[in-house]
Structure formats: C-alpha cells, structure tokens
Design a protein around this motif. Structure first.
Motif, PDB file in Angstrom:
ATOM      1  N   ARG A 626       9.763 -19.837  -7.664  1.00 14.10           N
ATOM      2  CA  ARG A 626      10.509 -18.572  -7.697  1.00 14.10           C
ATOM      3  C   ARG A 626      11.194 -18.291  -6.373  1.00 14.10           C
ATOM      4  O   ARG A 626      12.328 -17.810  -6.338  1.00 14.10           O
ATOM      5  CB  ARG A 626       9.571 -17.424  -8.058  1.00 14.10           C
ATOM      6  CG  ARG A 626       9.000 -17.493  -9.465  1.00 14.10           C
ATOM      7  CD  ARG A 626       8.164 -16.262  -9.766  1.00 14.10           C
ATOM      8  NE  ARG A 626       9.004 -15.084  -9.880  1.00 14.10           N
ATOM      9  CZ  ARG A 626       8.568 -13.842  -9.709  1.00 14.10           C
ATOM     10  NH1 ARG A 626       7.303 -13.614  -9.363  1.00 14.10           N
ATOM     11  NH2 ARG A 626       9.378 -12.816  -9.854  1.00 14.10           N
ATOM     12  N   GLU A 792       2.483 -10.388 -15.988  1.00 12.48           N
ATOM     13  CA  GLU A 792       2.844 -11.583 -15.236  1.00 12.48           C
ATOM     14  C   GLU A 792       4.296 -11.474 -14.780  1.00 12.48           C
ATOM     15  O   GLU A 792       5.202 -11.335 -15.606  1.00 12.48           O
ATOM     16  CB  GLU A 792       2.659 -12.822 -16.126  1.00 12.48           C
ATOM     17  CG  GLU A 792       2.908 -14.140 -15.452  1.00 12.48           C
ATOM     18  CD  GLU A 792       2.640 -15.308 -16.404  1.00 12.48           C
ATOM     19  OE1 GLU A 792       3.586 -16.085 -16.672  1.00 12.48           O
ATOM     20  OE2 GLU A 792       1.500 -15.417 -16.899  1.00 12.48           O
ATOM     21  N   ASN A 793       4.497 -11.492 -13.480  1.00  9.24           N
ATOM     22  CA  ASN A 793       5.845 -11.471 -12.899  1.00  9.24           C
ATOM     23  C   ASN A 793       6.686 -10.314 -13.424  1.00  9.24           C
ATOM     24  O   ASN A 793       7.857 -10.479 -13.786  1.00  9.24           O
ATOM     25  CB  ASN A 793       6.558 -12.797 -13.172  1.00  9.24           C
ATOM     26  CG  ASN A 793       5.867 -13.976 -12.535  1.00  9.24           C
ATOM     27  OD1 ASN A 793       5.289 -13.857 -11.446  1.00  9.24           O
ATOM     28  ND2 ASN A 793       5.887 -15.120 -13.219  1.00  9.24           N
TER      29      ASN A 793
END
Length: 813
Positions: A626, A792-793
C-alpha cells in the motif's frame, strides 16, 4: 481452387491448415446433396455482387421451415420478396459460419422463391478473411428439401464497380444503378429464364470451407432510423462529377443558396412521418444535409419516385462537422460516399455494406424526383438494455450512457474497434468491450466468440494477430512486421477475466492449447533473468511517442499480467486458488531490480525516462504494498512523466487507480477527459482525445464498466458464485443501478450521508460479499439487525446470502 494458389494462402492461419490434414468430423450441418455454388468464373472476383434465386412450390405453408445458409463472403436473403436476414458472421474460411433461420412466416401456398444477394470482396481486408466466392443453403420442408445446386439461377446484380475503396481496410464504395435492377427478382412470378445456371463447387466441406460451424451468436437486429433535423440546403453544379470526385465535392458543401422553387417544404426532407418532398434538380444540383442526432450504424436507403431514368443521387456520410458546417465525408482522406442512379418510377435502393455516421449530405442531379426522408436501416448486435446506472452527478450519468451507446455501435457480428473505418475486431479493444458488454447489456456471448476466434486464427508461430478474423498479415504484406505482442499477452488476461465473469470452464479448456502456444512465443524472447528482450513486431502501447525502452518496460508488465492470468486459470481448473510460481516471483524481482527508482518512488523505463504507462501497469501487475502504491500514485502527476494520449491506455490508468482505492482521482479523470468529449458534442466516445480519427471507438468505453463495477460497486465471481458489493462514493451523495450477470440480475442503490445506507437485490442462493466503506468502530446492520463483520483498511467486510436486503453502516457508539 485457382491454379497457383497455395492452401496456406487460401485458408489463412494454422487452424485451417490443420483441418486440411484431417480433423475429426462433427455432425454434418448440410445434406450431401447441398452444394456450394457460384458463377463459374474466378475464385476471387473483386468487388463482385451476384444474384441467386430458386423457386419451389408448396401445397400448404408449414409451421416451421428451417433454412441453413452461409456465403463467402456475405449474403442478404429474401424469401418471397421479403427481407429475411444477412450474414454470415466473420470467421476464417475453414470454419465458415452457418446461419439458421425459420422462414415459415414468409412462405405461402403455391410458388415460392429463395433469393440471395451475395458479395465477395476478392482482396485482403480487416473485417473478414479472404476466402473463395460461394453460396451454400438448405431449406428443410415437410416432404422436400431445397438445396443450392446447379438448378439455381444467377446473374450480376445492379452495383456498378467504382474502383474506389471506402477505406484502405474495407470494401469499395457503392454505386447502385436502379436501371439495372431486375424489378421483382426476389418475388414469385418473376421470369428468370434468361439467367444463367449456377456452377457447383462441391459439397459443404469443399476446400477452403473444411469445417462449417453453426453461428454461436444471435442474428443482427434491424430497425429504421430517420434524421432529426435539416442542417442546410444549397445548390451545386448540374454536371455529374465522376464517382471518385463525388466525396470531395460533398465535403465542400454548403455551396450557393438554393432557389426556393427547387424544393418546396425543405424541412420535409427530415420528416420521418412517411411524407415526401418534390425535388427539382434540373439545371442545377439540389444539395441538403441531415443530422441524425447521434451516431448510427447500418444501411442507408433511398426511397424515391423519379420522373425519368438517370437521376443521380450522391450520398456522403460523416461522423462530424468540420468548421461547424462541412460534413466530414473525406475524413482521413477516406471517401465516405455512395451513388444511386435512379430508374423512372418508384424504387427503394439500399447499400449493401455498413455505413456509420451522424451526418448525411445528399446531392440530387438530372431531373425531378419525389423523395422520402433518407433513412438508415440500423443493424447491430441485438442487446437488452439490461444495465442501469445513475448517480448524484449528471455528468457521470451522461458519460455512462454515451459509453453504452458507443459500445452498442461497435457490436455487430463480432466486436469492432469502430463501425466506420475498419470494423476490425482488435484484441486490445476487448479489455473495454467485454466488461462494458456485460455491465451495459448483460452479454457474454460476443466476448466468448471474440476469445474463441483467436484459436481459429492463431498463426503457426503462436503470436496472435492484433485483429481477427482478418487479413492482417496478408494486408500488411511486406510493410510488416505489424503484429502487437502486448495484445497477445492481454488476450490471456481477457480469458481469465471472462472465466471469472462466467465460470465457462469448457471454453478455458478449449483455449488451453492456444494460450500455451502463445506463451511459448514469449518464452523464446526472454533473457537469462526472465525479462523480455529484443522482441520483434510492433510494440504498440499507446499513441504517445514512447521511448523504445518505455515500450519494452510496458510489454514486460503486460507479459507478467499474462503469466499471472495463465497461472490462475491453471489453478482454477485444478480446484486451487492463490497460485504463484517461482517463475512469476523471479520475473517480479528482475523487473523491480531493473526499473524501480527508490529516490523517485516510481518505476523508470530507462535512465531519466518515466511514463504514466509503465507505472499504471505496475500498479495493476506488480505492486501489492500500500505504501509503495501511494508513492506511485502521488508521483503520476510529476511533470516529467510521459502521459497517455488515448482513452485506450487511460483505461489502464482508471483500473489502476480503482484497484488501489483512488476512486476520487479516477472520477476526476473521467469527468475531465471523457467530459471534454461531451462538451464538444460527442454522442459516442472517440478513438483519440483530439477527435481527428474515429469518433466512435470501442476502446474508449471503459468508464461505463468502471462506474458500475467500481463506483456503484457490483462485481460477480462466477466460479465462486459470489457477488461482491463494494460501493465507493468518492464524493458522490448517491448512486443506483443494476447489472445482469450470468447468475441473474443484481441491483443496488446507496446513499453516503452520515455513513452508508444501501439496498441490494441478488439472486437467492448466491453468496454476497459486503465490502463497505466505514470509519473505525462503525457498525453494520443488515435488514435492521446488527451483523458481525471484520474491519480492514477502512472497510467493513461481511458475508450474507442473496435476496433483497437493506444495509446500513453507521458510526459506532
């Protein structure tokens, strides 16, 4: 087969040659008595139109009458004077496509007639593969069978040769001489005793038509479309220009003003209500131009009643206007103009080949004639308007709709790059064509055909031609090499994408050999580290002027995408998932070592050479981290990066941005680049942002799929029977829409105010993966009940079953 013609030249491609050596027989499509027929002349007449007919008698019309028919290269069928269909779908001659129609509704008691216009181009082109002129048909009736044989009659049609190619890639322009038309030839009662008897060429499997195949897509649809407005009227010289000068003259119009007495009620020329207008073209030409309001694709038709023989009507077509007034009849110096010479009395003359345009300019000379408003019989692949998309930004709504219309104009008997210039089925365009056909129309059949035809046309060395079925190599001749290796790599990616959308294991198995031969071609050009080196042919990436090392860096990444897709397909066939190989890992490490520039946070193509192209492809093929992805995306705006110059490659950029969560940047790019085309009056999206080439190009449609898939958030994984609902508001207040997937329709709508409020409808029995934007600590409710989920994220993940659901994401607390 003409003396001196090789089997390789005649069949074209490895598939045809393999068949010549003996492929296993399938069930025969035609009775042994059915024969290919032609006129007894040369095998490949140039720009040849022929009429064929056969009469038969019936005591009573049957409830069903199966007709199978094919031709090399194209036919137009009439039964008892009524138009019944056209075809066949393009295929290499060895796999000539056979159409099946039920013609019972056209039959009657007593005399009946089958009548066919057949066209053979006779020289290499892009829309089709050069074969051998011929017609084959079989009509099955209770107690009798009508087949093509030496009892059929034929004669030349009423098209005059023009010697003028419509474009270098396509057929010749047309000159229809109504004085030569045998009036009533397609109806019962016509006397064809003066016509010649057809010559038999052989049974259904006569060379080069070694393995006829049933059509695997629907027959094209037909509907008349008329103009929406009159652009101008004017006059011109009474002298009839040579046909090859007509397009140039029409491109100069408008000329001097038209005397009012020449056309009474000129607005009637655009009246589609069935009325007519008297035109007096004695002494000077009467010229008028029409606007059809949008891009149309089909067969222009002139409905006229002339007072005498010899009235000439030249009709030019253009997708745009030059300087706001001149119809672009000569765009890229291609003469987009046909001629009609009228006989006295009433007639309907329709061109044989597709024309795609928005504007029409017409010049009438040589007498008085009563005209109905010219029209086009629009003919495209039959689709359902199954997909829907709307959102809080009307500009994006319009972009979605224009992309859908662009795609529809580029679907006929296969995908096409454009309906105007080439009508070629290019591999690269399929990256947008497949997803847009799915999201706009719910269609996967045309993509299946697109992929399968690669196997039928693969050359012996394994590298696919960039457009097929076509005479790409034969057309280019010694001007090559002109194949595009990157397109071959992307074809493998498209096979995997298609499999994910459909779960069609049978096609994947059929294409395994084709993929393996293609991948072996790439292996021959790998260096010791696994990267491609010194790859021949045309390394096309984009219309931007790229450094050779930039193009090679991009090709390596496209090859990596193909390696991963091929590995995933193999794993899926074996029931595995998440497959990686040491070869892929070695390739990735070698590419990073050669191209990653840590100080810039970008991949470089060569010392001090950076492109958006390489970095966008790296985001798609290579980058998983990322933080690194964020650095690359941030660096894409640096002024020294070479930028894409086509909507085609910007499709890669859009996919890369969405994959790494930069939907806001993707929407901004769509609003700016595609919106600029709308601001210029586009009704379809262009091949290039400058609008200097095709103004209706399939490779420009990516935003339509992106908006449905990545913004509305609908995606289907067929092997897993899972719908993924992953909305990405990206600044929008709301969005709603639907997509027709192979499992059924999935519809959704959401509002992004104080969290997310959404509705979702999916077929029962389908697994639904919810992937929803959410702040930390957010709570998920489905149908009013709190649902367990995983954060998540910045997303909430949960699994539910299909059905109708109300979904809420609310702040915690």
């Amino acid at each position: 087969m003409r003396r001196g013609m090789s089997r390789r030249e005649f069949v074209g491609g490895a598939a045809g040659l393999a068949l010549a050596d003996g492929e296993q027989e399938r069930q025969e499509l035609f009775h042994p008595s059915a024969r290919w027929i032609w006129d007894g002349g040369v095998d490949r007449p140039v720009d040849a139109y022929r009429l064929f007919r056969q009469t038969f008698h019936l005591k009573d019309p049957p409830e069903r009458a199966r007709l199978r028919i094919t031709a090399d290269a194209e036919y137009r069928l009439f039964v008892n004077g009524a138009y019944a269909g056209r075809g066949p779908a393009p295929n290499p001659p060895a796999h000539v496509s056979v159409d099946e129609l039920d013609v019972a509704r056209h039959l009657r008691r007593g005399e009946n007639v089958l009548a066919v216009v057949v066209y053979h181009l006779g020289i290499p082109s892009f829309p089709r593969v050069l074969g051998r002129a011929g017609l084959l048909a079989q009509l099955d009736l209770p107690g009798q069978r009508i087949v093509t044989d030496s009892a059929w009659r034929w004669r030349d049609a009423w098209w005059e040769p023009t010697g003028e190619r419509f474009s270098p890639f396509r057929e010749f322009t047309e000159h229809l001489d109504g004085r030569r038309e045998p009036v009533g030839w397609s109806a019962p009662g016509f006397n064809d005793n003066s016509w010649k008897l057809a010559v038999e060429l052989g049974p259904a499997r006569t060379f080069p038509w070694l393995k006829p195949e049933m059509r695997d897509i629907p027959l094209p649809g037909h509907s008349p479309v008329g103009p929406t407005g009159l652009l101008f009227t004017c006059s011109a010289s009474a002298a009839i220009p040579p046909k090859q000068e007509a397009a140039r003259e029409l491109a100069r119009m408008p000329g001097p003003p038209l005397e009012p007495s020449r056309v009474r009620n000129p607005n009637g020329l655009a009246d589609t209500g069935g009325g007519s207008v008297e035109v007096d073209a004695r002494g000077a030409a009467v010229v008028f131009a029409l606007d059809f309001g949008r891009e149309v694709s089909g067969f222009p038709e002139i409905l006229a009643d002339a007072e005498r023989d010899g009235v000439v009507i030249d009709v030019g077509f253009g997708e745009g206007l030059q300087d706001g007034r001149h119809v672009t009849v000569l765009r890229q110096n291609n003469p987009d103009c046909d001629r009609f010479t009228l006989r006295s009395g009433s007639q309907a003359l329709r061109v044989f080949h597709h024309r795609a345009f928005r504007y029409m300019v017409v010049a009438v000379r040589g007498g008085r004639v009563r005209l109905q408003a010219p029209r086009v019989i629009e003919s495209t692949y039959p689709v359902r308007m199954a997909g829907r998309f709307a959102c809080s930004d009307p500009r994006l709504d319009r972009i979605w709709e224009v992309g859908r219309h662009t795609m529809r104009m580029c679907m006929d008997q296969g995908f096409m790059d454009c309906p105007w210039r080439e009508r070629g089925q290019y591999i690269g365009d399929g990256l947008a064509e497949g997803p847009v056909a799915l999201y706009a129309f719910g269609d996967t059949q045309l993509m299946r055909r697109f992929l399968r035809q690669a196997a039928l046309c693969q050359p012996p060395d394994g590298l696919l031609e960039p457009a097929y079925p076509s005479d790409w190599t034969l057309w280019h001749g010694r001007r090559g090499p002109w194949r595009i290796p990157g397109y071959g790599a992307l074809w493998v990616v498209m096979v995997e994408n298609y499999y994910r959308s459909t779960g069609d294991r049978e096609l994947v198995q059929e294409l395994t050999g084709t993929m393996d031969r293609l991948m072996r071609w790439f292996e021959r050009h790998e260096g010791p580290d696994g990267l491609l080196r010194e790859v021949p042919e045309w390394n096309f990436i984009d219309w931007a002027q790229m450094h050779p090392q930039s193009a090679m860096a991009c090709l390596n990444l496209q090859h990596l995408m193909a390696l991963k897709a091929r590995t995933e397909l193999s794993a899926s066939q074996a029931g595995l998932s998440g497959a990686r190989t040491t070869r892929i890992e070695r390739f990735e490490k070698a590419f990073e070592a050669a191209h990653w520039e840590e100080s810039r946070g970008l991949f470089r193509d060569a010392p001090n050479v950076y492109t958006v192209h390489t970095n966008a492809l790296a985001l798609l093929a290579l980058v998983r981290d990322r933080d690194r992805a964020a650095r690359i995306v941030s660096g894409l705006s640096a002024p020294d990066l070479l930028r894409p110059e086509s909507p085609y490659f910007d499709g890669f950029v859009l996919r890369a941005l969405c994959r790494h969560g930069r939907h806001d940047q993707a929407l901004g790019m769509v609003r700016q680049k595609w919106g600029r085309m709308l601001d210029s009056g586009a009704t379809t999206f262009w091949e290039s942002y400058g609008g200097q080439w095709s103004l209706c190009h399939a490779w420009s449609c990516e935003p339509t799929a992106m908006l449905s898939r990545d913004i509305l958030g609908l995606e289907y994984d067929a092997p897993a029977r899972t719908v993924r609902f992953a909305p990405n508001p990206a600044g929008l207040d709301w969005a709603r829409g639907a997509a027709l997937f192979p499992a059924g329709e999935v519809s959704a709508g959401w509002r992004a105010v104080d969290g997310l409020d959404a509705t979702l409808s999916a077929p029962p029995g389908i697994r639904v993966l919810l992937d929803l934007p959410a702040p930390p600590g957010a709570v998920l409710r489905v149908d009013g009940r709190r649902r367990q989920s995983r954060q998540e994220n910045g997303r909430l993940l949960a699994v539910i079953r299909g059905g109708q659901h109300h979904i809420e994401v609310a702040p915690g607390g």
